[in-house]
Motif scaffolding. Structure first.
Motif, short mmCIF file in Angstrom:
data_model
loop_
_atom_site.label_atom_id
_atom_site.label_comp_id
_atom_site.label_asym_id
_atom_site.label_seq_id
_atom_site.Cartn_x
_atom_site.Cartn_y
_atom_site.Cartn_z
N THR A 1 0.83 -1.20 0.00
CA THR A 1 0.00 0.00 0.00
C THR A 1 0.87 1.26 0.00
OG1 THR A 1 -1.77 -1.13 1.19
CG2 THR A 1 -1.78 1.27 1.26
N LEU A 2 1.88 1.26 0.84
CA LEU A 2 2.79 2.40 0.91
C LEU A 2 3.51 2.61 -0.42
CD1 LEU A 2 4.08 4.61 2.66
CD2 LEU A 2 5.79 2.93 3.39
N SER B 1 1.09 4.03 -3.08
CA SER B 1 0.79 5.42 -2.79
C SER B 1 1.94 6.33 -3.21
CB SER B 1 0.51 5.60 -1.29
OG SER B 1 0.35 6.96 -0.97
N GLN B 2 3.16 5.95 -2.89
CA GLN B 2 4.32 6.78 -3.25
C GLN B 2 4.55 6.80 -4.75
OE1 GLN B 2 5.88 8.80 -1.14
NE2 GLN B 2 4.43 8.08 0.41
N VAL C 1 2.26 6.56 -7.10
CA VAL C 1 1.22 7.44 -7.68
C VAL C 1 1.57 8.91 -7.44
CG1 VAL C 1 -1.19 8.16 -7.45
CG2 VAL C 1 -0.61 5.74 -7.52
N GLN C 2 2.00 9.24 -6.23
CA GLN C 2 2.27 10.63 -5.90
C GLN C 2 3.55 11.15 -6.54
OE1 GLN C 2 1.06 11.92 -1.74
NE2 GLN C 2 1.06 9.70 -1.46
N PHE D 1 -3.83 15.43 -2.00
CA PHE D 1 -4.41 14.27 -1.32
C PHE D 1 -4.47 14.46 0.20
CE2 PHE D 1 -2.36 12.59 -5.24
CZ PHE D 1 -3.53 12.32 -5.92
N SER E 1 -7.07 9.96 0.11
CA SER E 1 -5.96 9.23 -0.49
C SER E 1 -6.25 8.93 -1.97
CB SER E 1 -5.73 7.92 0.26
OG SER E 1 -4.87 7.07 -0.43
N PRO E 2 -5.20 8.81 -2.79
CA PRO E 2 -5.41 8.39 -4.18
C PRO E 2 -5.78 6.91 -4.28
CG PRO E 2 -3.07 8.54 -3.72
CD PRO E 2 -3.78 9.11 -2.52
N LEU E 3 -5.73 6.20 -3.15
CA LEU E 3 -6.04 4.77 -3.12
C LEU E 3 -7.42 4.55 -2.50
CD1 LEU E 3 -2.61 3.35 -1.88
CD2 LEU E 3 -3.28 4.05 -4.19
N LEU F 1 -5.62 1.52 -6.62
CA LEU F 1 -5.69 2.90 -7.08
C LEU F 1 -7.14 3.24 -7.42
CD1 LEU F 1 -4.22 5.48 -8.02
CD2 LEU F 1 -3.89 4.36 -10.25
#
Length: 208
Positions: A137-138, A141-142, A144-145, A155, A159-161, A171
Motif C-alpha cells: 500500500t505504501l 501510494s508513493q 502514484v504521488q 491528497f 488518499s489516491p487509493l 488505485l
C-alpha cells in the motif's frame, strides 16, 4: 471527474496551477529497506508506469537513478547519507524543517529544460503511522504521488487509493484514468495554464 476537481489536484496552496509529468523513463532506487520490500516498491512503480503507458528502466543515461526513495527512522539520518547534500541543496535546513513539522514524508522534484520531471527524491520517516501501512500500500501510494507534479494539497483530504470489499487496496479508478490522460502523447509535458484541466477532463470522460 469534473474539470474543477482536476484543476484542484494541480493548483498549489499559493493559487498557481502547476502540472508536470515525467519526460523520461523512471529509474528507481530504494535505500533503507530489505530486499523483499525493494521488489514490492519497484513493482509498484512498474505498475503505475504501465498504467500511464510510460516506462521504467534500470539506468538513466544521464543520472543513473532518477527516482530515489529513502527510508529512515529519524530525519537526522539523512544528513549522514554520503553525497546526499550534493543532490539536495540545503539538506541541513530541510531536515530541521521536517523534524520541526513532525512530517513523515517529503518529495522533491527536479525538472528538465521543457519543464518535465527529470528526477524525484522521496523521503519517508517510518513513524508509527507509516509503519502501520502495509508495504504494498505504501509503495503504490508513493508511486502514484511521484508520477505527476500534484498540488501540495492534492491528497490532504482523500488518499489516491481505495479499498475493495475484500480488503485489497487499489488505485482509485478516477485517479488511474487521470494519470493515463496526463500521459497522452498529445498533452503537454508541463504547463502552468489552468485550461489544461479542461483538456484532461475531456480525456478522462472519454475513458469512462
Amino acid at each position: 471527474m469534473e474539470p474543477d476537481e482536476i484543476e484542484a489536484l494541480f493548483t498549489r496552496s499559493d493559487g498557481s496551477y502547476a502540472f508536470a509529468r515525467w519526460g523520461r523513463a523512471l529509474a528507481p532506487v530504494v535505500f533503507g529497506v530489505e530486499e523483499t520490500t525493494l521488489a514490492t516498491i519497484k513493482g509498484a512503480f512498474e505498475a503505475v508506469c504501465h498504467l500511464a503507458g510510460h516506462e521504467t528502466t534500470e539506468l538513466d543515461p544521464e543520472l543513473g537513478a532518477n527516482t530515489m526513495m529513502f527510508f529512515c527512522r529519524d530525519w537526522s539520518e539523512l544528513v549522514g547519507v554520503p553525497n546526499l547534500d550534493r543532490l539536495v541543496p540545503d539538506l541541513g535546513p530541510l531536515v530541521a524543517k521536517l523534524d520541526a513539522a513532525e512530517a513523515n514524508q517529503y518529495r522533491i522534484f527536479r525538472f528538465d529544460e521543457a519543464g518535465a520531471i527529470r528526477a524525484c527524491f522521496i523521503f519517508l520517516r517510518m513513524d508509527d503511522q507509516l509503519s502501520a501501512v502495509p508495504a504494498d500500500t505504501l509503495a503504490l501510494s508513493q508511486a502514484v504521488q511521484s508520477m505527476l507534479l500534484w498540488s501540495d494539497t492534492a491528497f490532504a483530504d482523500r488518499s489516491p487509493l481505495g479499498q475493495l470489499e475484500d480488503g485489497r487496496v487499489v488505485l482509485r479508478p478516477e485517479i488511474g484514468a487521470l494519470i493515463r490522460a496526463a500521459y497522452d502523447p498529445v498533452m503537454p509535458a508541463a504547463t502552468g495554464d489552468a485550461s489544461h484541466a479542461l483538456r484532461l477532463a475531456a480525456r478522462v470522460g472519454g475513458m469512462s
